[in-house]
Design an enzyme around this catalytic site. Sequence first.
Site, PDB file in Angstrom:
ATOM      1  N   CYS A   1       0.734  -1.209   0.027  1.00 30.01           N
ATOM      2  CA  CYS A   1       0.040  -0.039   0.142  1.00 30.01           C
ATOM      3  C   CYS A   1       0.905   1.243   0.069  1.00 30.01           C
ATOM      4  CB  CYS A   1      -0.946   0.082   1.320  1.00 30.01           C
ATOM      5  SG  CYS A   1      -1.902   1.465   1.189  1.00 30.01           S
ATOM      6  N   PRO A   2       0.850   2.099  -1.080  1.00 29.36           N
ATOM      7  CA  PRO A   2       1.790   3.291  -1.094  1.00 29.36           C
ATOM      8  C   PRO A   2       1.224   4.123  -0.077  1.00 29.36           C
ATOM      9  CG  PRO A   2       0.173   3.246  -3.120  1.00 29.36           C
ATOM     10  CD  PRO A   2      -0.151   1.815  -2.095  1.00 29.36           C
TER      11      PRO A   2
END
Length: 327
Positions: A169-170
């Site tokens: 997840c950025p």
Amino acid sequence: MKSPVHRCRDVEHGRGQSGAGGGTSCLQEEQRIPISKDVITSSSASAMWFIRDACGIVCAIITWLLVLYAEFVVLFVMLLPSKNLMYSIVNGTLFNTLAFLALASHLRAMCTDPGAVPKGNATKEYIESLQLKPGQVVYKCPKCCSIKPDRAHHCSVCKRCIRKMDHHCPWVNNCVGENNQKYFVLFTMYIALTSLHALVMVVFHFLYCFEDDWTKCSTFSPPATVILLILLCFEGLLFLIFTSVMFGTQVHSICTDETGIERLKGETGKWGKVPCWEAMQIAFGGPFSLSWCSPFSGLSCKKSPEDHVAIPQGEIIEEDVIEIPLN
């Protein structure tokens, strides 16, 4: 949350020894093989974990800025100008508590080792230290040269194999894996609640301003007030939908004992799944209690010397499938 075992697979030698062409080995049913702690624990388990990814860092900063923007609008546009002191105190306390818990969960999800496998441990010396039985095989990740446990996947951003990796997840600049899934779930939950609360307050503030003079319902000019509230409404609605979906997806993954990558790759049914409630207790660190909702549970400044177990050094084995005994 840490699994006490590392899974290996047995190999049936009959075909490989009798066939003229040296037939393909057949993998039998998986066995759970107890091993030492250093196979389970990453070498960075007691150190600060932070991924130096430019995109992830920018997304994480944007996340904090958006929460701070919502904080600014809620406090200085809606609550402080309000004539109802009790309304401002109750909603201010609730909103700030939810925002604080959301940011704390984000920080824990970002700075917690998600379950990284030690890099470069695919050596003959290390594998011999596991004391595995003849006829078993272990698998090496060709990218990070580590012994790859079952249900681990390599992340190209973290450049590590992550146990029970769900996805990278950025927005938290980290993988969501075995060790930090709880904090990611809490982050999505608190962001969703914060967004919902902000939306409700925006609706009430609009109604209040329509009934009263716009110049008295905010310290800002009416056009500026409208623009700030519309931007907050758009932000709250967007993040409410996004984080609610992510929260539901993560809870479903925990209850079904199946990560997002495993669903995409069709790897279901290759391990013994645990019941939903037991899986929830494993993910959230014990029996149901208020600590399930706390991003601070398990946080300690003490470092156990047992976390640092020496890994036998040696040359990396070239084969990706390593059979026991070693040649």
